[in-house]
Design a protein around this motif. Structure first.
Motif, mmCIF file in Angstrom:
data_model
loop_
_atom_site.group_PDB
_atom_site.id
_atom_site.type_symbol
_atom_site.label_atom_id
_atom_site.label_comp_id
_atom_site.label_asym_id
_atom_site.label_seq_id
_atom_site.Cartn_x
_atom_site.Cartn_y
_atom_site.Cartn_z
ATOM 1 N N ILE A 169 -3.060 46.268 -38.749
ATOM 2 C CA ILE A 169 -1.963 45.456 -39.253
ATOM 3 C C ILE A 169 -2.343 43.999 -39.087
ATOM 4 N N LYS A 170 -2.129 43.230 -40.135
ATOM 5 C CA LYS A 170 -2.389 41.792 -40.081
ATOM 6 C C LYS A 170 -1.081 41.057 -40.344
ATOM 7 N N VAL A 171 -0.686 40.219 -39.401
ATOM 8 C CA VAL A 171 0.544 39.436 -39.539
ATOM 9 C C VAL A 171 0.174 38.073 -40.116
ATOM 10 N N LEU A 172 0.823 37.715 -41.205
ATOM 11 C CA LEU A 172 0.588 36.437 -41.856
ATOM 12 C C LEU A 172 1.727 35.476 -41.548
ATOM 13 N N PRO A 173 1.441 34.173 -41.473
ATOM 14 C CA PRO A 173 2.520 33.216 -41.238
ATOM 15 C C PRO A 173 3.458 33.173 -42.441
ATOM 16 N N GLY A 174 4.698 32.768 -42.172
ATOM 17 C CA GLY A 174 5.697 32.629 -43.232
ATOM 18 C C GLY A 174 5.577 31.286 -43.934
ATOM 19 N N TYR A 175 6.646 30.906 -44.593
ATOM 20 C CA TYR A 175 6.690 29.638 -45.314
ATOM 21 C C TYR A 175 6.838 28.477 -44.340
ATOM 22 N N PRO A 176 6.316 27.293 -44.701
ATOM 23 C CA PRO A 176 6.443 26.126 -43.828
ATOM 24 C C PRO A 176 7.910 25.766 -43.586
ATOM 25 N N MET A 177 8.253 25.543 -42.337
ATOM 26 C CA MET A 177 9.625 25.166 -41.989
ATOM 27 C C MET A 177 9.695 23.848 -41.222
ATOM 28 N N THR A 178 8.713 23.598 -40.362
ATOM 29 C CA THR A 178 8.752 22.391 -39.545
ATOM 30 C C THR A 178 7.371 21.762 -39.444
ATOM 31 N N MET A 179 7.380 20.494 -39.091
ATOM 32 C CA MET A 179 6.144 19.761 -38.846
ATOM 33 C C MET A 179 6.348 18.999 -37.544
ATOM 34 N N GLU A 180 5.345 19.061 -36.662
ATOM 35 C CA GLU A 180 5.446 18.347 -35.393
ATOM 36 C C GLU A 180 4.249 17.427 -35.220
ATOM 37 N N ILE A 181 4.475 16.306 -34.562
ATOM 38 C CA ILE A 181 3.397 15.363 -34.281
ATOM 39 C C ILE A 181 2.537 15.932 -33.163
ATOM 40 N N VAL A 182 1.233 15.971 -33.384
ATOM 41 C CA VAL A 182 0.280 16.448 -32.387
ATOM 42 C C VAL A 182 -0.366 15.261 -31.679
ATOM 43 N N ALA A 183 -0.703 14.227 -32.442
ATOM 44 C CA ALA A 183 -1.351 13.038 -31.871
ATOM 45 C C ALA A 183 -1.071 11.835 -32.755
ATOM 46 N N GLY A 184 -1.081 10.668 -32.157
ATOM 47 C CA GLY A 184 -0.998 9.431 -32.917
ATOM 48 C C GLY A 184 0.391 8.944 -33.251
ATOM 49 N N GLY A 185 1.427 9.545 -32.718
ATOM 50 C CA GLY A 185 2.782 9.079 -32.980
ATOM 51 C C GLY A 185 3.099 7.820 -32.190
ATOM 52 N N ALA A 186 3.973 6.980 -32.723
ATOM 53 C CA ALA A 186 4.487 5.781 -32.043
ATOM 54 C C ALA A 186 3.403 4.788 -31.625
ATOM 55 N N GLN A 187 2.328 4.705 -32.400
ATOM 56 C CA GLN A 187 1.289 3.719 -32.096
ATOM 57 C C GLN A 187 1.686 2.356 -32.654
ATOM 58 N N THR A 188 1.165 1.330 -32.058
ATOM 59 C CA THR A 188 1.352 -0.027 -32.566
ATOM 60 C C THR A 188 -0.016 -0.705 -32.643
ATOM 61 N N GLY A 189 -0.093 -1.744 -33.439
ATOM 62 C CA GLY A 189 -1.343 -2.483 -33.562
ATOM 63 C C GLY A 189 -1.137 -3.715 -34.413
ATOM 64 N N TYR A 190 -2.199 -4.428 -34.637
ATOM 65 C CA TYR A 190 -2.165 -5.654 -35.427
ATOM 66 C C TYR A 190 -2.526 -5.364 -36.876
ATOM 67 N N ALA A 191 -1.939 -6.130 -37.792
ATOM 68 C CA ALA A 191 -2.242 -5.986 -39.211
ATOM 69 C C ALA A 191 -3.743 -6.098 -39.439
ATOM 70 N N GLY A 192 -4.256 -5.214 -40.285
ATOM 71 C CA GLY A 192 -5.671 -5.236 -40.618
ATOM 72 C C GLY A 192 -6.561 -4.487 -39.652
ATOM 73 N N THR A 193 -5.976 -3.893 -38.606
ATOM 74 C CA THR A 193 -6.781 -3.139 -37.641
ATOM 75 C C THR A 193 -6.470 -1.650 -37.746
ATOM 76 N N ALA A 194 -7.442 -0.838 -37.345
ATOM 77 C CA ALA A 194 -7.266 0.616 -37.364
ATOM 78 C C ALA A 194 -6.530 1.063 -36.108
ATOM 79 N N LEU A 195 -5.684 2.088 -36.270
ATOM 80 C CA LEU A 195 -5.033 2.677 -35.109
ATOM 81 C C LEU A 195 -6.086 3.370 -34.248
ATOM 82 N N PRO A 196 -5.934 3.348 -32.920
ATOM 83 C CA PRO A 196 -6.945 3.955 -32.062
ATOM 84 C C PRO A 196 -6.976 5.483 -32.134
ATOM 85 N N ILE A 197 -5.842 6.105 -32.483
ATOM 86 C CA ILE A 197 -5.764 7.562 -32.561
ATOM 87 C C ILE A 197 -5.373 7.960 -33.980
#
Length: 85
Positions: free
Chosen positions: A1-29
């Motif tokens: 038996i193979k169980v398959l995931p259902g339809y997408p219901m939610t999305m959660e932040i894994v990394a990089g949420g709530a970062q801040t930085g200066y204009a023109g610079t890359a976020l560190p994460i």
């Protein structure tokens, strides 16, 4: 038996949420999100659309489409902050 995931219901932040930085610079994460079905199972190969709404770029473009990996995680490219235009 193979169980398959259902339809997408939610999305959660894994990394990089709530970062801040200066204009023109890359976020560190690089932002990462996980897509889950109604039972909390990760969904592989699910399309995710990242959008930089600060007039910045993601790998040189204002948006990026990526697929989730085997763990249901989608990772954005290099996220450079804009000027919030």
């Amino acid at each position: 038996i193979k169980v398959l995931p259902g339809y997408p219901m939610t999305m959660e932040i894994v990394a990089g949420g709530a970062q801040t930085g200066y204009a023109g610079t890359a976020l560190p994460i690089r932002p990462k999100v996980r897509v889950l079905d109604q039972a909390g199972n990760p969904i592989p190969n699910e399309p995710v659309h990242f959008y930089n709404n600060s007039n910045g770029t993601i790998d040189g473009s204002w948006d990026q489409h990526v697929l989730t990996d085997a763990d249901g995680v989608a990772t954005a490219g290099e996220w450079v902050l804009g000027d919030q235009g």
